[in-house]
Design a protein around this motif. Structure first.
Motif, PDB file in Angstrom:
ATOM      1  N   UNK A 129       0.674  -0.870  -0.427  1.00  0.00           N
ATOM      2  CA  UNK A 129       0.293  -0.121   0.090  1.00  0.00           C
ATOM      3  C   UNK A 129       0.996   1.483   0.300  1.00  0.00           C
ATOM      4  N   UNK A 130       0.484   2.137  -0.774  1.00  0.00           N
ATOM      5  CA  UNK A 130       1.001   3.541  -0.684  1.00  0.00           C
ATOM      6  C   UNK A 130      -0.133   4.214  -1.177  1.00  0.00           C
ATOM      7  N   UNK A 131       0.757   6.014  -0.547  1.00  0.00           N
ATOM      8  CA  UNK A 131      -0.158   6.722  -0.594  1.00  0.00           C
ATOM      9  C   UNK A 131      -0.080   8.249  -1.028  1.00  0.00           C
ATOM     10  N   UNK A 132      -0.741   8.816  -1.905  1.00  0.00           N
ATOM     11  CA  UNK A 132      -0.820   9.405  -2.903  1.00  0.00           C
ATOM     12  C   UNK A 132      -1.694  11.374  -2.086  1.00  0.00           C
ATOM     13  N   UNK A 133      -0.754  11.945  -1.648  1.00  0.00           N
ATOM     14  CA  UNK A 133      -1.181  13.043  -0.368  1.00  0.00           C
ATOM     15  C   UNK A 133      -1.453  14.682  -1.095  1.00  0.00           C
ATOM     16  N   UNK A 134      -2.746  14.534  -2.015  1.00  0.00           N
ATOM     17  CA  UNK A 134      -3.690  15.802  -2.270  1.00  0.00           C
ATOM     18  C   UNK A 134      -3.234  17.161  -1.657  1.00  0.00           C
ATOM     19  N   UNK A 154      -8.412  19.857  -6.703  1.00  0.00           N
ATOM     20  CA  UNK A 154      -7.149  19.145  -7.384  1.00  0.00           C
ATOM     21  C   UNK A 154      -7.049  17.558  -7.209  1.00  0.00           C
ATOM     22  N   UNK A 155      -7.725  16.820  -6.507  1.00  0.00           N
ATOM     23  CA  UNK A 155      -8.003  15.427  -6.093  1.00  0.00           C
ATOM     24  C   UNK A 155      -8.460  15.008  -7.606  1.00  0.00           C
ATOM     25  N   UNK A 156      -9.679  16.124  -7.912  1.00  0.00           N
ATOM     26  CA  UNK A 156      -9.990  15.177  -9.665  1.00  0.00           C
ATOM     27  C   UNK A 156      -9.245  14.937 -10.599  1.00  0.00           C
ATOM     28  N   UNK A 157      -8.163  16.298 -10.471  1.00  0.00           N
ATOM     29  CA  UNK A 157      -6.883  15.838 -11.403  1.00  0.00           C
ATOM     30  C   UNK A 157      -6.208  14.840 -11.470  1.00  0.00           C
ATOM     31  N   UNK A 158      -5.271  14.710  -9.812  1.00  0.00           N
ATOM     32  CA  UNK A 158      -4.533  13.786  -9.644  1.00  0.00           C
ATOM     33  C   UNK A 158      -5.695  11.852  -9.543  1.00  0.00           C
ATOM     34  N   UNK A 159      -6.800  12.091  -9.471  1.00  0.00           N
ATOM     35  CA  UNK A 159      -7.852  10.831  -9.811  1.00  0.00           C
ATOM     36  C   UNK A 159      -8.407  10.265 -10.858  1.00  0.00           C
ATOM     37  N   UNK A 160      -8.240  11.284 -12.500  1.00  0.00           N
ATOM     38  CA  UNK A 160      -8.113  11.332 -13.636  1.00  0.00           C
ATOM     39  C   UNK A 160      -7.063  10.560 -13.974  1.00  0.00           C
ATOM     40  N   UNK A 161      -5.665  11.591 -13.620  1.00  0.00           N
ATOM     41  CA  UNK A 161      -4.438  10.793 -14.874  1.00  0.00           C
ATOM     42  C   UNK A 161      -3.818   9.537 -13.725  1.00  0.00           C
ATOM     43  N   UNK A 162      -3.962   9.341 -12.298  1.00  0.00           N
ATOM     44  CA  UNK A 162      -3.323   8.107 -11.204  1.00  0.00           C
ATOM     45  C   UNK A 162      -4.779   7.286 -12.520  1.00  0.00           C
ATOM     46  N   UNK A 163      -6.294   7.451 -12.715  1.00  0.00           N
ATOM     47  CA  UNK A 163      -7.187   5.978 -13.566  1.00  0.00           C
ATOM     48  C   UNK A 163      -6.261   5.639 -14.155  1.00  0.00           C
ATOM     49  N   UNK A 164      -5.940   6.285 -15.356  1.00  0.00           N
ATOM     50  CA  UNK A 164      -6.100   6.404 -16.675  1.00  0.00           C
ATOM     51  C   UNK A 164      -4.364   5.481 -16.615  1.00  0.00           C
ATOM     52  N   UNK A 165      -2.751   5.937 -15.505  1.00  0.00           N
ATOM     53  CA  UNK A 165      -2.177   5.492 -15.819  1.00  0.00           C
ATOM     54  C   UNK A 165      -2.160   4.076 -15.454  1.00  0.00           C
ATOM     55  N   UNK A 166      -3.062   3.407 -13.809  1.00  0.00           N
ATOM     56  CA  UNK A 166      -3.398   2.485 -13.746  1.00  0.00           C
ATOM     57  C   UNK A 166      -3.713   1.462 -15.143  1.00  0.00           C
TER      58      UNK A 166
END
Lengths: 335, 206
Positions: A129-134, A154-166
């Motif tokens: 488990x790891x964490x990204x803090x916004x 910015x949480x929305x932006x982080x979640x969108x980019x991480x979702x696509x990367x995942x």
């Protein structure tokens, strides 16, 4: 007294979750006791599950962002209150991929602690488990406390980019690196012309003199450090864009989120976005991608926030991640 | 057995814990600790060994107890359970190792350092004292030290935790969470040496 349209019993968050999950039953399912929302389908290419959460009253964040291309699970707390660690723990166990789970956490003390306790439990079970803090809110940049900037839109932006990367099969360490880079290049500022309705008292969360605004307001009803006479929108946006850019590295292309705080109409938000794009243009920054709407409200607060994610000089494939397909209750793009 | 002793201490200290948490906190810690231990104790099977009873209590505190301190105490108990399960024949060493690992987990999660006026200000100095000793552990001395460290939080200006928002107004009142974990050392002393009761302070008078 302008009370919110909640059921009279104490469990209005649970009722909302039930209503949401029934409405979006082709995308999510609701788990109860403990409460979390889980995507019905998981992209088989994903090696890491994405889990986010936080207080309720910010819908569609996070439950409306569960689904293909974004979150695997979302964990709602009570209104403006952190979820219990058990919710995070069980949602994470359910969502974990073969390489574990990534927590996307807004910077608030309660969320940090409860996601942290859940992370300790997951590690104890052998789940990576790891964490990204916004922490994007520049209004809290220089407070004396050690709590740091709040996490907001910015949480929305982080979640969108991480979702696509995942979805591309990116591993846990690389997702953390990407998420931290996006968070570090994302900053926001919020203003309000009227408080939200308190879910406790049914009355405005704070009083504001006519023709004044809170400059730097929070998303849990926290007042700003400054109340200022209300400037024309053009001047207000100039100031907000300056304050956001002053806290970002220089760049020429950006992703922009114009976010309503709950009591702001679409026609107002499009007024704001038109001004933001021109203000950025005058400063040499082109908008490479945008999202305009009510994404991270504070119940029914009348106000808006502006988030800028400054792209890397070589883009780092971030625009491709931004444009990648997504299918959640509230964010939908076809490939 | 150990959890039963911890429960007895929390019952005796309930009024004081509530008083301290009302003065510098949100007032629910006495209830949370007592009710958590009651619930945990009721779930421990008869004849359970140390690892089983601490694991049962850990899960109950992590899953069911409110506030922040309750689940953090769950992390502490979870580490003790893991250490006790790994080396059942050397209880003293296992408990010290478990408490040390649990304190590290609490600090990872809560980000409190020594001197911030949290339960870490009982755990860290008490464990430092234990690691410095050779041979069998004098748990009575450890419990006495833990209670003294917990009481000394009354002299600390809060930087983290339950009292951080009232600042210097917390001075003079010990941190309820620190007293709450000191009671675990009190229970450990009785668990390891039932004859030590007369040598221990009265938990109702902390």
């Amino acid at each position: 007294m302008a009370e919110l349209f909640f059921v009279t019993k104490a469990e209005y968050v649970d009722r909302a979750l039930r209503g949401f999950a029934r409405d979006q039953r082709d995308i999510v399912r609701l788990h109860t006791a403990p409460a979390y929302v889980r995507a019905l389908a998981t992209n088989p290419a994903r090696r890491v599950g994405l889990v986010a959460g936080g207080g309720s009253g910010h819908e569609p964040m996070h439950v409306g962002l569960v689904g293909a291309g974004m979150l695997d699970a979302a964990v709602p707390g009570r209104v403006f209150a952190s979820p219990h660690n058990r919710q995070v723990y069980e949602a994470s166990r359910s969502a974990a991929g073969p390489e574990g789970v990534l927590h996307i956490v807004k910077n608030y003390t309660g969320d940090r602690i409860n996601f942290g306790i859940a992370a300790e439990r997951l590690r104890h079970d052998g789940i990576p488990v790891a964490r990204v803090l916004v922490d994007d809110d520049v209004a809290t940049e220089s407070t004396q406390t050690a709590t740091g900037r709040r996490g907001t839109g910015a949480t929305i932006v982080v979640e969108k980019l991480l979702g696509a990367a995942a979805d591309r099969g990116t591993g846990l360490d690389a997702l953390v690196e990407l998420g931290r880079a996006v968070a570090s290049r994302s900053r926001s500022i919020a203003v309000a012309s009227a408080a939200h309705t308190s879910h406790v008292t049914g009355r405005p969360g704070f009083e504001l003199a006519p023709n004044h605004i809170e400059y730097g307001v929070g998303i849990h009803g926290e007042r700003a450090r400054q109340t200022i006479p209300r400037p024309p929108l053009e001047d207000l946006v100039e100031r907000m864009v300056d304050d956001v850019l002053a806290n970002l590295p220089a760049g020429t292309r950006a992703l922009v989120l114009v976010n309503g705080l709950g009591g702001t109409t679409a026609i107002e938000l499009y007024n704001v976005f038109a001004e933001v794009e021109e203000a950025l243009g005058r400063r040499g920054v082109a908008v490479a991608g945008s999202l305009v709407g009510t994404w991270t409200p504070a119940l029914d607060m009348k106000g808006f926030s502006v988030t800028v994610t400054m792209l890397l000089p070589d883009d780092g494939a971030w625009t491709a991640l931004w444009d990648a397909p997504v299918w959640t209750a509230t964010l939908r793009k076809r490939g | 057995m150990l959890i039963g002793l911890y429960l007895a201490a929390a019952e005796a200290a309930h009024a004081r814990l509530t008083e301290y948490d009302q003065a510098a906190g949100d007032g629910d810690f006495g209830d949370n600790l007592r009710d958590g231990l009651r619930g945990a104790h009721a779930r421990i099977p008869d004849g359970a060994d140390l690892a089983t009873e601490t694991e049962t209590a850990a899960t109950y505190f992590l899953d069911e107890v409110g506030g922040t301190s309750g689940p953090l105490i769950g992390l502490l108990l979870r580490s003790v359970a893991s250490a006790a399960a790994a080396s059942p024949s050397d209880v003293d060493a296992a408990v010290v190792r478990g408490l040390t690992e649990g304190t590290a987990a609490i600090q990872r999660v809560g980000e409190a350092r020594v001197g911030d006026r949290t339960l870490v200000d009982c755990l860290a100095p008490t464990l430092d004292g234990l690691r410095g000793t050779a041979g069998p552990i004098d748990w009575t001395a450890a419990a006495t030290a833990a209670l003294a460290h917990a009481r000394a939080t009354a002299d600390l200006t809060p930087r983290m935790g339950r009292a951080s928002y009232i600042g210097k107004r917390a001075l003079g009142t010990p941190d309820a969470g620190a007293i709450g974990v000191a009671l675990f050392f009190w229970a450990l002393a009785l668990y390891r040496d039932p004859a030590s009761r007369d040598a221990l302070p009265d938990p109702a008078a902390l």
